[in-house]
Write an enzyme that holds these catalytic residues in place. Structure first.
Site, PDB file in Angstrom:
ATOM      1  N   CYS A   1      39.066  42.022  46.607  1.00 40.28           N
ATOM      2  CA  CYS A   1      38.850  40.629  46.215  1.00 40.28           C
ATOM      3  C   CYS A   1      40.156  39.994  45.755  1.00 40.28           C
ATOM      4  O   CYS A   1      40.688  40.336  44.706  1.00 40.28           O
ATOM      5  CB  CYS A   1      37.802  40.504  45.118  1.00 40.28           C
ATOM      6  SG  CYS A   1      37.413  38.785  44.770  1.00 40.28           S
TER       7      CYS A   1
ATOM      8  N   ARG B   1      42.229  35.961  46.069  1.00 40.26           N
ATOM      9  CA  ARG B   1      42.222  34.579  46.562  1.00 40.26           C
ATOM     10  C   ARG B   1      43.670  34.163  46.761  1.00 40.26           C
ATOM     11  O   ARG B   1      44.303  33.680  45.823  1.00 40.26           O
ATOM     12  CB  ARG B   1      41.516  33.678  45.547  1.00 40.26           C
ATOM     13  CG  ARG B   1      40.078  34.118  45.262  1.00 40.26           C
ATOM     14  CD  ARG B   1      39.561  33.529  43.947  1.00 40.26           C
ATOM     15  NE  ARG B   1      38.293  34.126  43.552  1.00 40.26           N
ATOM     16  CZ  ARG B   1      38.155  35.303  42.954  1.00 40.26           C
ATOM     17  NH1 ARG B   1      39.228  36.027  42.667  1.00 40.26           N
ATOM     18  NH2 ARG B   1      36.968  35.778  42.630  1.00 40.26           N
TER      19      ARG B   1
ATOM     20  N   SER C   1      41.857  43.711  42.495  1.00 38.39           N
ATOM     21  CA  SER C   1      42.625  42.877  41.563  1.00 38.39           C
ATOM     22  C   SER C   1      41.815  41.681  41.084  1.00 38.39           C
ATOM     23  O   SER C   1      42.067  41.153  40.022  1.00 38.39           O
ATOM     24  CB  SER C   1      43.899  42.369  42.234  1.00 38.39           C
ATOM     25  OG  SER C   1      43.587  41.376  43.206  1.00 38.39           O
ATOM     26  N   ASP C   2      40.853  41.231  41.899  1.00 36.25           N
ATOM     27  CA  ASP C   2      40.143  39.981  41.599  1.00 36.25           C
ATOM     28  C   ASP C   2      41.153  38.841  41.386  1.00 36.25           C
ATOM     29  O   ASP C   2      40.961  37.972  40.533  1.00 36.25           O
ATOM     30  CB  ASP C   2      39.243  40.155  40.375  1.00 36.25           C
ATOM     31  CG  ASP C   2      38.149  39.103  40.300  1.00 36.25           C
ATOM     32  OD1 ASP C   2      37.896  38.434  41.315  1.00 36.25           O
ATOM     33  OD2 ASP C   2      37.551  38.952  39.227  1.00 36.25           O
ATOM     34  N   HIS C   3      42.206  38.881  42.185  1.00 37.11           N
ATOM     35  CA  HIS C   3      43.330  37.951  42.021  1.00 37.11           C
ATOM     36  C   HIS C   3      42.880  36.492  42.114  1.00 37.11           C
ATOM     37  O   HIS C   3      42.229  36.091  43.075  1.00 37.11           O
ATOM     38  CB  HIS C   3      44.348  38.242  43.129  1.00 37.11           C
ATOM     39  CG  HIS C   3      45.555  37.357  43.117  1.00 37.11           C
ATOM     40  ND1 HIS C   3      46.512  37.425  42.139  1.00 37.11           N
ATOM     41  CD2 HIS C   3      45.970  36.381  43.982  1.00 37.11           C
ATOM     42  CE1 HIS C   3      47.468  36.546  42.403  1.00 37.11           C
ATOM     43  NE2 HIS C   3      47.158  35.893  43.511  1.00 37.11           N
TER      44      HIS C   3
END
Lengths: 426, 323
Positions: free
Chosen positions: A62, A64, A299-301
């Protein structure tokens, strides 16, 4: 395409149970051989990586990488990440083949990482009209998802899952009970009580997960659960897997490191969704990650400008810019002996790739030559100056970390290099 | 009666919460407030301590008592006071909080008194304020209302000799109450050994015990032999929906009436941060009765707010604590 040999590194490829000092030979954008060079192979370039690790390029379930795709994938390359799964809730929402194709095209032109798009389950993620799921897959989407908000209406969710199942699509779900989540911005516990923050109990996730698992069983869809945060979710997931349901799950690396006490005095950098949970949750998540129940770490960046965090805590936008610290934060827990190195690397490479059926995450001959080279002894401190991402929104700046990426290769091409003179993106 | 200020007590730059204050810090504010109390009784109710200073009352939530007593306190210290009523200001036109702050700083304000509906709003202003600006929290969400808690401590101290021998009962909507949180911290810091909170579980935040209080299920049990009863205001919106079935049922179980008050010590104080809902959380006879110090709290609020303002703005440059 040039031929390249990485010589003398410690090759760690958990997909093949490999951990040995070997040469890696690349040709035509693919892994040609690991070990002895094939007869007659003459590399154009040889990179000496003695004392370093050679890993498959990391797979982040995940991130963005928008709005500045070129810059965010430079950040990914600096973090050793070669595959990014982009969730549908980016702008514009990935709910039509046109959006997906445009993003793929932009990725091929500008990106220093592979983009794997996740399509929207419903149009505009509004939860009313199914998106054209088969068309999204034909346009390259590797899975479909309803985004972090999830679907409130269980009937709609059931239909969406059933439809996805009939096209054998993987569905990525963020389990939550929408009513218990409503208005909340922090984990319900001693910290939310002390700070007076509207709170979300851990069971809000477990209740959502229980419903979602029941519907997965009913519809027979393959599902992946995103960013589990609550220890109460873990037994439900374990039982479902024991019963043979086709489900996997991941955890965001910040949930393995931080908990609600890190909110301190309303630190908006620690505002994330799902919220940082309690100490016991963090302990449970670490164990489940080590055991492989949480198969992947991501990371859920979410890069954000400064204004998004310059607000009172409940109004701040949730999110952490995490690409550049993903590997080093995972390694911190290896150094602290929470889990073996091979398991940590697996959760960053082959495990996420397998969860989504991506043909990456390994150095098997014939695989895409996506890999990273890591100096395991390098001590470095991420700062606002070193941060490549446009987002400086991370609570992990100014904290020394051990283990740093020195090279990242994408399809056999060096896309990131760190040497004495600094970072370079050839 | 002024006690000498110990040299190790650093004056505050901001006052955002009572959480983490030291006992000497609280006592020095209460002592200073004691010296300001006679000012309100004089014919000329003014001292020149903050002459030339500019105080801005920035209220994002409606308030009568708190805003007026802050205004009075600043005026009695001879400061210039601006009241920014946000219902009519540019934040309604989309100005960000940070821009509002920068504009007020450009007007050379020295102190910002802020009330906001979001927990953490006062910390936000303090974090971003210019170095010469002090921030006083006049209530942020459910988080803190430190001057209210300090004026309550001041009021208790005028009647009770020793905090370390007190039993204090807090009854009502603790979950949504910034006042209760600030009171609990202040009472703990001053050494109160027995703080009992009473409320239906819909109005109690989880893990409230970690703040150092005891949850007592029944008001009658809690009141027995207590020295101070603090009743909290029940907001109108809590009386509907799922927090409570009705205000009648609330009053029957958690309302402070004369019969229940009789269970407390005969000299027990009855307190309320105001404004009161008569016969919802407190019976009229009790609110107006001899044990009630509710109006005294209001009067004391001016002296305590004067003390906080004088201490914060009167500090020597560089001599300050991080809280």
């Amino acid at each position: 395409m040039n031929r390249l040999t990485l010589s003398g590194g410690r090759v760690i490829d958990p997909a093949r149970d490999l951990d040995a000092t070997l040469d890696v030979h690349l040709s035509e954008g693919r892994v040609l051989a690991v070990g002895a060079a094939p007869a007659g192979f003459c590399p154009d370039e040889r990179i000496d990586v003695q004392g370093r690790w050679v890993l498959p390029g990391l797979v982040d379930l995940c991130a963005r990488p928008l709005p500045d795709l070129a810059q965010e994938t430079r950040a990914a390359a600096a973090g050793g990440i070669t595959s990014l799964c982009v969730p549908p809730e980016v702008t514009p929402c990935i709910d039509t083949p046109a959006v997906a194709e445009r993003l793929q095209h932009q990725g091929q032109q500008d990106a220093r990482a592979r983009l794997h798009l996740v399509g929207a389950l419903t149009c505009a993620l509004a939860g009313e009209q199914l998106a054209e799921l088969a068309a999204l897959r034909a346009a390259g989407c590797v899975a479909v998802s309803q985004g972090p908000g999830g679907l409130t209406d269980s009937q709609t969710l059931r239909q969406a899952l059933a439809y996805a199942a009939s096209h054998d699509l993987l569905v990525m779900l963020s389990p939550r009970d929408p009513w218990l989540y409503r208005h909340g911005c922090a984990h319900e516990g001693a910290t939310s009580t002390r700070l007076g923050l509207p709170a979300i109990p851990g069971v809000a996730e477990a209740i959502g997960l229980a419903r979602d698992l029941a519907l997965v069983e009913l519809t027979g869809v393959r599902a992946h659960f995103c960013r589990l945060s609550s220890a109460q979710s873990l037994p439900l997931l374990a039982q479902a897997r024991a019963r043979g349901l086709p489900v996997t799950a991941d955890v965001a690396v910040h949930h393995l490191h931080l908990c609600d006490t890190d909110l301190a005095r309303f630190d908006t950098l620690c505002r994330v969704d799902p919220p940082l949970r309690g100490m016991a949750d963090r302990t449970g998540l670490r164990q489940a990650w080590a055991d492989g129940l949480l198969t992947a770490v991501c990371s859920d960046h979410h890069p954000l400008g400064p204004d998004a965090k310059r607000l009172p805590f409940p109004q701040a936008t949730p999110g952490i810019a995490g690409l550049e610290t993903l590997l080093a934060l995972a390694l911190e827990l290896v150094w602290a002996e929470h889990l073996p190195l091979s398991r940590a690397i697996a959760s960053l490479t082959c495990a996420p790739a397998q969860a989504l059926g991506l043909p990456v995450g390994t150095l098997a001959p014939g695989a895409p030559a996506d890999l990273c080279v890591v100096d395991p002894e390098a001590i470095w401190t991420p700062t606002a100056q070193t941060q490549v991402s446009r987002g400086l929104n991370t609570p992990f700046l100014d904290r020394p970390l051990r283990g740093r990426v020195t090279h990242t290769l994408l399809g056999g091409r060096v896309v990131y290099r760190l040497d004495a003179s600094g970072s370079d993106w050839p | 009666m002024m006690r000498p200020t110990p040299p190790d007590v650093l004056p505050l730059r901001h006052l955002l919460t009572t959480d983490g204050l030291s006992r000497p810090q609280i006592l020095s504010i209460l002592d200073l407030a004691e010296s300001f109390l006679p000012v309100g009784a004089r014919a000329v109710k003014k001292v020149p301590l903050l002459r030339g200073k500019t105080v801005v009352n920035l209220f994002f939530e409606p308030s009568t008592r708190t805003r007026m007593t802050f205004e009075l306190a600043a005026k009695r210290l001879s400061a210039d006071v601006l009241n920014l009523d946000v219902a009519h200001s540019s934040t309604r036109k989309g100005e960000t909080l940070l821009d509002t702050l920068r504009n007020l700083e450009a007007m050379q304000m020295d102190m910002l008194v802020v009330r906001h509906a979001e927990s953490g709003a006062a910390d936000f202003f303090a974090r971003h304020a210019a170095p010469h600006v002090s921030v006083l929290n006049a209530g942020d969400g459910r988080h803190a209302h430190p001057t209210q808690a300090l004026l309550d401590m001041f009021t208790i101290r005028r009647h009770k000799a020793d905090f370390t021998a007190l039993t204090v009962v807090i009854v009502g909507d603790v979950a949504h109450s910034r006042v209760a949180r600030s009171q609990i911290h202040a009472l703990r810091i001053l050494g109160v050994p027995d703080i009992r909170v009473v409320a239906p579980r819909t109005l109690l935040p989880v893990d409230i015990e970690t703040l150092g209080v005891r949850v007592v299920p029944h008001l009658e049990t809690a009141l027995r032999d207590c020295d101070v009863v603090i009743t909290l205001r029940l907001q109108r919106e809590r009386m509907q929906g799922t927090f409570l079935p009705s205000e009648g049922e609330y009053f029957r179980h958690y309302g402070l009436d004369a019969a229940r008050l009789a269970l407390a010590r005969p000299d027990a104080l009855v307190m309320h941060p105001g404004p009161i809902n008569r016969n919802v959380e407190i019976a009229s006879a009790v609110a107006d009765g001899p044990q009630s110090v509710i109006l005294e709290q209001v009067t004391n609020g001016i002296a305590v707010r004067m003390a906080v303002m004088a201490q914060v703005l009167g500090r020597a440059p560089g001599q300050e604590s991080a809280a």
